[in-house]
Design a protein around this motif. Structure first.
Motif, PDB file in Angstrom:
ATOM      1  N   TRP A  73     -16.306 -40.978  30.296  1.00 34.69           N
ATOM      2  CA  TRP A  73     -15.735 -41.136  31.627  1.00 34.69           C
ATOM      3  C   TRP A  73     -15.712 -39.794  32.355  1.00 34.69           C
ATOM      4  CZ3 TRP A  73     -11.185 -39.055  33.676  1.00 34.69           C
ATOM      5  CH2 TRP A  73     -10.821 -39.547  34.924  1.00 34.69           C
ATOM      6  N   ARG A  77     -17.700 -39.025  35.712  1.00 35.42           N
ATOM      7  CA  ARG A  77     -16.930 -38.559  36.866  1.00 35.42           C
ATOM      8  C   ARG A  77     -17.515 -37.275  37.427  1.00 35.42           C
ATOM      9  NH1 ARG A  77     -12.874 -35.525  38.523  1.00 35.42           N
ATOM     10  NH2 ARG A  77     -11.287 -36.441  39.844  1.00 35.42           N
ATOM     11  N   ARG A 119      -5.729 -44.259  28.725  1.00 35.01           N
ATOM     12  CA  ARG A 119      -6.615 -45.417  28.676  1.00 35.01           C
ATOM     13  C   ARG A 119      -5.854 -46.735  28.619  1.00 35.01           C
ATOM     14  NH1 ARG A 119     -11.134 -46.920  24.358  1.00 35.01           N
ATOM     15  NH2 ARG A 119     -12.339 -48.271  25.702  1.00 35.01           N
TER      16      ARG A 119
END
Length: 132
Positions: A73, A77, A119
Motif C-alpha cells: 500500500w 501510494r 488495517r
C-alpha cells in the motif's frame, strides 16, 4: 524426586544460571553505547533521530499478509502521488520492519505529517507513515 534444602539440585543450578545471565545483561546495558541514526521521509519534511541501545532494537523481515499489504500500500501510494518512493519490500515481498522503543524516537520536524494506518480494528498492530 525430592528437593532437599542443600541447594545442589538442577533447579538451584538453573536459578543461579538465570541470575548470572541477568547480572551480565544489566552490566552490558550500563556499559553499552546507544546507537544514533538519523531518519527522514523522502521529501525531508519529517525528520529526526533514533537513539537506542542495540539490545532494544529489532530488525525483522516479515512475511505475514498484514505487513506485506501495508508495504505494498505504501509503495502504491508513493507511485500514485508521483513520488519516487523507495522499494519497501524485498524481492520476495518480505516487509522490513524496524522496531524501537517509543522513547528512542525524537522527531525534530514533521509531526503533523505522521499518520496512523491501521488495517483492521481487530488488530493491535499500529503503523505510522509520513503522509507528505
Amino acid at each position: 524426586m525430592t528437593q532437599g534444602g542443600g541447594g545442589s539440585g538442577v533447579g538451584t543450578l538453573l536459578a543461579t544460571g538465570a541470575a548470572a545471565f541477568m547480572a551480565f545483561r544489566a552490566v552490558r546495558r550500563v556499559m553499552a553505547t546507544p546507537v544514533e541514526t538519523k531518519l527522514s521521509c523522502g521529501c525531508g519534511k519529517v525528520h529526526g533521530t533514533v537513539s537506542a541501545l542495540p539490545d532494544d532494537c529489532s530488525v525483522v523481515l516479515c512475511y505475514c499478509e498484514s505487513c506485506r499489504a501495508f508495504a505494498e500500500w505504501l509503495q502504491t501510494r508513493s507511485q500514485e502521488t508521483g513520488k519516487k518512493g523507495r522499494r519497501v519490500t524485498t524481492s520476495d515481498r518480505a516487509s522490513c520492519v524496524v522496531m524501537v522503543p517509543k522513547t528512542s524516537l525524537k522527531l525534530d520536524a514533521g509531526l503533523e505529517y505522521l499518520k496512523l494506518a491501521q488495517r483492521s480494528k481487530k488488530t493491535n498492530t499500529r503503523r505510522f507513515f509520513a503522509s507528505c
